[in-house]
Design a protein around this motif. Structure first.
Motif, PDB file in Angstrom:
ATOM      1  N   VAL A  27      43.154 111.986 203.215  1.00 47.95           N
ATOM      2  CA  VAL A  27      42.989 113.252 203.931  1.00 47.95           C
ATOM      3  C   VAL A  27      42.545 112.948 205.362  1.00 47.95           C
ATOM      4  CG1 VAL A  27      42.424 114.535 201.828  1.00 47.95           C
ATOM      5  CG2 VAL A  27      40.578 113.551 203.212  1.00 47.95           C
ATOM      6  N   ASP A  28      42.796 113.894 206.245  1.00 44.72           N
ATOM      7  CA  ASP A  28      42.416 113.698 207.637  1.00 44.72           C
ATOM      8  C   ASP A  28      40.899 113.627 207.813  1.00 44.72           C
ATOM      9  OD1 ASP A  28      45.003 113.614 208.791  1.00 44.72           O
ATOM     10  OD2 ASP A  28      45.151 115.798 208.668  1.00 44.72           O
ATOM     11  N   ALA A  29      40.176 114.487 207.089  1.00 43.81           N
ATOM     12  CA  ALA A  29      38.719 114.516 207.282  1.00 43.81           C
ATOM     13  C   ALA A  29      38.011 114.961 206.024  1.00 43.81           C
ATOM     14  CB  ALA A  29      38.349 115.430 208.440  1.00 43.81           C
ATOM     15  N   VAL A  30      36.879 114.341 205.760  1.00 45.49           N
ATOM     16  CA  VAL A  30      35.934 114.807 204.745  1.00 45.49           C
ATOM     17  C   VAL A  30      34.702 115.321 205.479  1.00 45.49           C
ATOM     18  CG1 VAL A  30      34.314 114.093 202.950  1.00 45.49           C
ATOM     19  CG2 VAL A  30      36.690 113.383 202.824  1.00 45.49           C
ATOM     20  N   ILE A  44      37.862 124.729 211.968  1.00 46.89           N
ATOM     21  CA  ILE A  44      38.606 124.281 213.153  1.00 46.89           C
ATOM     22  C   ILE A  44      39.694 123.285 212.760  1.00 46.89           C
ATOM     23  CG2 ILE A  44      38.418 122.964 215.293  1.00 46.89           C
ATOM     24  CD1 ILE A  44      37.370 125.807 215.550  1.00 46.89           C
ATOM     25  N   LEU A  45      39.351 122.358 211.893  1.00 47.19           N
ATOM     26  CA  LEU A  45      40.309 121.343 211.470  1.00 47.19           C
ATOM     27  C   LEU A  45      41.441 121.941 210.639  1.00 47.19           C
ATOM     28  CD1 LEU A  45      37.726 118.568 210.622  1.00 47.19           C
ATOM     29  CD2 LEU A  45      39.537 118.376 212.346  1.00 47.19           C
ATOM     30  N   ALA A  46      41.089 122.829 209.715  1.00 45.75           N
ATOM     31  CA  ALA A  46      42.120 123.433 208.866  1.00 45.75           C
ATOM     32  C   ALA A  46      43.080 124.283 209.695  1.00 45.75           C
ATOM     33  CB  ALA A  46      41.464 124.274 207.772  1.00 45.75           C
ATOM     34  N   ARG A  47      42.558 124.995 210.690  1.00 44.76           N
ATOM     35  CA  ARG A  47      43.421 125.813 211.545  1.00 44.76           C
ATOM     36  C   ARG A  47      44.298 124.944 212.456  1.00 44.76           C
ATOM     37  NH1 ARG A  47      43.145 130.906 212.860  1.00 44.76           N
ATOM     38  NH2 ARG A  47      43.238 130.415 215.105  1.00 44.76           N
ATOM     39  N   SER A  48      43.958 123.683 212.572  1.00 40.53           N
ATOM     40  CA  SER A  48      44.789 122.740 213.317  1.00 40.53           C
ATOM     41  C   SER A  48      45.748 122.002 212.392  1.00 40.53           C
ATOM     42  CB  SER A  48      43.901 121.740 214.072  1.00 40.53           C
ATOM     43  OG  SER A  48      43.093 122.403 215.023  1.00 40.53           O
ATOM     44  N   ARG A  49      45.852 122.507 211.168  1.00 37.59           N
ATOM     45  CA  ARG A  49      46.753 121.964 210.150  1.00 37.59           C
ATOM     46  C   ARG A  49      46.365 120.548 209.743  1.00 37.59           C
ATOM     47  NH1 ARG A  49      52.886 123.970 211.042  1.00 37.59           N
ATOM     48  NH2 ARG A  49      52.769 123.805 208.766  1.00 37.59           N
ATOM     49  N   ARG A  50      45.056 120.279 209.777  1.00 35.77           N
ATOM     50  CA  ARG A  50      44.547 119.015 209.269  1.00 35.77           C
ATOM     51  C   ARG A  50      44.154 119.184 207.811  1.00 35.77           C
ATOM     52  NH1 ARG A  50      46.281 115.021 212.470  1.00 35.77           N
ATOM     53  NH2 ARG A  50      45.888 115.516 214.664  1.00 35.77           N
ATOM     54  N   HIS A 126      34.863 110.478 191.426  1.00 36.98           N
ATOM     55  CA  HIS A 126      36.126 110.674 192.151  1.00 36.98           C
ATOM     56  C   HIS A 126      36.009 110.113 193.571  1.00 36.98           C
ATOM     57  CE1 HIS A 126      39.994 113.041 192.486  1.00 36.98           C
ATOM     58  NE2 HIS A 126      39.797 112.603 193.723  1.00 36.98           N
ATOM     59  N   PRO A 127      36.898 109.177 193.953  1.00 39.40           N
ATOM     60  CA  PRO A 127      36.892 108.658 195.318  1.00 39.40           C
ATOM     61  C   PRO A 127      37.857 109.456 196.207  1.00 39.40           C
ATOM     62  CG  PRO A 127      38.320 107.310 193.968  1.00 39.40           C
ATOM     63  CD  PRO A 127      37.809 108.413 193.068  1.00 39.40           C
ATOM     64  N   ILE A 128      37.468 109.626 197.469  1.00 34.65           N
ATOM     65  CA  ILE A 128      38.331 110.280 198.448  1.00 34.65           C
ATOM     66  C   ILE A 128      38.489 109.335 199.632  1.00 34.65           C
ATOM     67  CG2 ILE A 128      38.689 112.309 199.918  1.00 34.65           C
ATOM     68  CD1 ILE A 128      36.632 113.774 198.193  1.00 34.65           C
ATOM     69  N   THR A 129      39.719 109.121 200.048  1.00 36.22           N
ATOM     70  CA  THR A 129      39.985 108.311 201.232  1.00 36.22           C
ATOM     71  C   THR A 129      40.209 109.253 202.408  1.00 36.22           C
ATOM     72  OG1 THR A 129      41.002 106.558 199.914  1.00 36.22           O
ATOM     73  CG2 THR A 129      41.472 106.571 202.274  1.00 36.22           C
ATOM     74  N   ALA A 130      39.468 109.008 203.493  1.00 39.73           N
ATOM     75  CA  ALA A 130      39.538 109.893 204.655  1.00 39.73           C
ATOM     76  C   ALA A 130      39.697 109.094 205.936  1.00 39.73           C
ATOM     77  CB  ALA A 130      38.280 110.753 204.735  1.00 39.73           C
ATOM     78  N   ARG A 131      40.327 109.733 206.926  1.00 41.18           N
ATOM     79  CA  ARG A 131      40.488 109.105 208.230  1.00 41.18           C
ATOM     80  C   ARG A 131      39.237 109.300 209.097  1.00 41.18           C
ATOM     81  NH1 ARG A 131      45.844 111.525 210.715  1.00 41.18           N
ATOM     82  NH2 ARG A 131      45.540 109.811 212.219  1.00 41.18           N
ATOM     83  N   ARG A 132      38.554 110.422 208.914  1.00 37.87           N
ATOM     84  CA  ARG A 132      37.364 110.723 209.689  1.00 37.87           C
ATOM     85  C   ARG A 132      36.340 111.416 208.783  1.00 37.87           C
ATOM     86  NH1 ARG A 132      40.426 108.080 212.111  1.00 37.87           N
ATOM     87  NH2 ARG A 132      41.172 108.302 214.283  1.00 37.87           N
ATOM     88  N   ILE A 133      35.073 111.368 209.203  1.00 32.95           N
ATOM     89  CA  ILE A 133      33.998 112.007 208.441  1.00 32.95           C
ATOM     90  C   ILE A 133      33.142 112.851 209.387  1.00 32.95           C
ATOM     91  CG2 ILE A 133      31.817 111.605 207.211  1.00 32.95           C
ATOM     92  CD1 ILE A 133      33.054 109.219 205.878  1.00 32.95           C
ATOM     93  N   LEU A 316      32.583 122.327 217.584  1.00 33.42           N
ATOM     94  CA  LEU A 316      32.829 121.360 218.647  1.00 33.42           C
ATOM     95  C   LEU A 316      33.168 119.989 218.071  1.00 33.42           C
ATOM     96  CD1 LEU A 316      32.869 120.935 221.694  1.00 33.42           C
ATOM     97  CD2 LEU A 316      30.429 120.412 221.594  1.00 33.42           C
ATOM     98  N   ALA A 317      32.452 119.587 217.024  1.00 31.13           N
ATOM     99  CA  ALA A 317      32.767 118.317 216.376  1.00 31.13           C
ATOM    100  C   ALA A 317      34.171 118.345 215.784  1.00 31.13           C
ATOM    101  CB  ALA A 317      31.733 118.011 215.292  1.00 31.13           C
ATOM    102  N   GLY A 318      34.530 119.474 215.152  1.00 30.44           N
ATOM    103  CA  GLY A 318      35.872 119.604 214.595  1.00 30.44           C
ATOM    104  C   GLY A 318      36.944 119.450 215.658  1.00 30.44           C
ATOM    105  N   ASP A 319      36.693 120.012 216.821  1.00 26.21           N
ATOM    106  CA  ASP A 319      37.628 119.892 217.940  1.00 26.21           C
ATOM    107  C   ASP A 319      37.811 118.431 218.332  1.00 26.21           C
ATOM    108  OD1 ASP A 319      39.033 120.152 220.391  1.00 26.21           O
ATOM    109  OD2 ASP A 319      37.194 120.532 221.486  1.00 26.21           O
ATOM    110  N   TYR A 320      36.703 117.711 218.500  1.00 22.86           N
ATOM    111  CA  TYR A 320      36.782 116.313 218.918  1.00 22.86           C
ATOM    112  C   TYR A 320      37.435 115.452 217.847  1.00 22.86           C
ATOM    113  CZ  TYR A 320      34.347 116.482 223.382  1.00 22.86           C
ATOM    114  OH  TYR A 320      34.017 116.707 224.694  1.00 22.86           O
ATOM    115  N   ILE A 321      37.151 115.738 216.584  1.00 20.44           N
ATOM    116  CA  ILE A 321      37.792 114.983 215.502  1.00 20.44           C
ATOM    117  C   ILE A 321      39.301 115.186 215.553  1.00 20.44           C
ATOM    118  CG2 ILE A 321      38.070 114.847 212.993  1.00 20.44           C
ATOM    119  CD1 ILE A 321      35.051 115.491 212.791  1.00 20.44           C
ATOM    120  N   ASN A 322      39.720 116.429 215.738  1.00 19.74           N
ATOM    121  CA  ASN A 322      41.153 116.717 215.807  1.00 19.74           C
ATOM    122  C   ASN A 322      41.799 115.997 216.988  1.00 19.74           C
ATOM    123  OD1 ASN A 322      43.592 118.167 215.007  1.00 19.74           O
ATOM    124  ND2 ASN A 322      43.284 119.367 216.880  1.00 19.74           N
TER     125      ASN A 322
END
Length: 347
Positions: A27-30, A44-50, A126-133, A316-322
């Motif tokens: 997933v893009d982010a946890v 913010i992330l979900a609305r950016s289709r992440r 359950h393990p989750i692999t993420a690109r960002r946290i 703001l963090a969601g914006d920078y992560i995206n």
């Protein structure tokens, strides 16, 4: 104040709700934490289709409070209702929300194109692999070790004059000092009542502060506090002193020590910061940390932020992560394009 002189406030866990199913793959982010900061970052992330997953332990700091105050358009709304609406809105855009607990989070081997990867493991294994946290775990409030104090937390024992002050206006209020920050606390609560007593509890109070208190009509009591006294209905009625005297009070205000919730996050190696009011995660612009790919937002890094400020920090963090993900996606696309057509890079 040492460990024997403090006590954590009673944790209030919200009712469990149905969790979303976790998709396979990366997933893009946890987002670790389902409060205002975490949910707004996820929104913010979900609305950016992440693709984003929120892990919510169900123990928000403000759970004991009857309502959130000082939040434009939502003043007076119960905390649980704000979070319920937040979860619905994140889900509306494809985000997933899981009621659970993170037991470990740590860096993993990068992807083939060099992008960051993390593994977040839940209590159910359950393990989750993420690109960002995004860490938005909030804080634990630690109260002075006064018998009977913790049971009134969030009602007649309060911390924030902006969150609870209007509701306790004109009541006989006592300030239970915990250190230098309590002096400023007293001035804020004096704005709300003319009947204010400051219990020094063996903390230092210099002569200048005593003179200022006297000028504002704030009574100072240096005799040690031994316990909180209730009335026959169980409501807070006053403070008992070491000499046996009971000082009638209906409300007590205390500057708590605020400790970031770090359980399960040790593997990320996030730096901490010591503040006059506690210990939190250190962060920079928009919640960046010294660990690439990990952001922190809300009370976990800014313990005095109210709900609105925490939500804004999460956004703001969601914006920078995206933004970092968009750059990584472009880098990967360019690399793939170059590898597929080597001659293109030489033109």
């Amino acid at each position: 104040m040492n460990d024997k002189e403090t006590q954590e406030t009673t944790a209030v866990t919200t009712a469990a709700y149905e969790s979303d199913a976790l998709a396979e793959g990366t997933v893009d982010a946890v987002v670790i934490g389902g409060g205002a900061a975490g949910l707004n970052g996820a929104l913010i992330l979900a609305r950016s289709r992440r693709s984003v997953v929120v892990i919510d332990s169900g123990s928000p700091r403000n759970a004991p409070a009857e309502a959130v105050h000082g939040l434009l358009a939502l003043d007076g709304t119960p905390p649980s209702e704000i979070l319920r609406r937040g979860r619905e809105q994140v889900r509306q855009y494809g985000g997933r929300v899981v009621f659970g607990e993170v037991v470990s989070a740590e860096p993993a081997a990068p992807s083939a194109d060099g992008d960051l990867r993390f593994t977040v493991t839940l209590a159910d294994g359950h393990p989750i692999t993420a690109r960002r946290i995004l860490v938005a775990t909030g804080v634990k409030d630690v109260l002075p070790q006064v018998p009977g104090l913790a049971e009134h937390w969030g009602h007649s024992v309060v911390n924030c004059p902006y969150c609870h002050g209007w509701e306790v206006r004109d009541e006989p209020i006592g300030i239970l000092a915990t250190g230098p920050a309590s002096v400023g606390h007293a001035y804020l609560f004096r704005q709300l009542t003319e009947d204010l007593t400051y219990f020094t509890r063996e903390t230092d109070l210099d002569e200048d502060s005593r003179a200022r208190f006297a000028a504002r009509g704030i009574r100072v009591i240096d005799t040690p506090v031994t316990e909180i006294v209730n009335d026959t209905d169980g409501a807070l009625a006053g403070v008992r002193l070491a000499d046996g005297q009971v000082v009638a009070r209906r409300v007590l205000a205390v500057v708590t020590q605020m400790q970031a919730r770090t359980k399960g996050l040790e593997g990320l190696g996030l730096p901490m910061q010591d503040l006059p009011t506690g210990r939190t995660f250190a962060s920079g612009t928009a919640g960046t940390t010294e660990v690439p790919g990990v952001w922190v937002a809300g009370n976990a890094t800014n313990p005095v932020a109210q709900v609105g400020a925490s939500a804004a920090a999460g956004a703001l963090a969601g914006d920078y992560i995206n933004r970092t993900l968009a750059t990584a996606d472009t880098d990967a696309a360019l690399q793939a394009s170059t590898e597929a057509s080597p001659t293109a890079a030489t033109r």
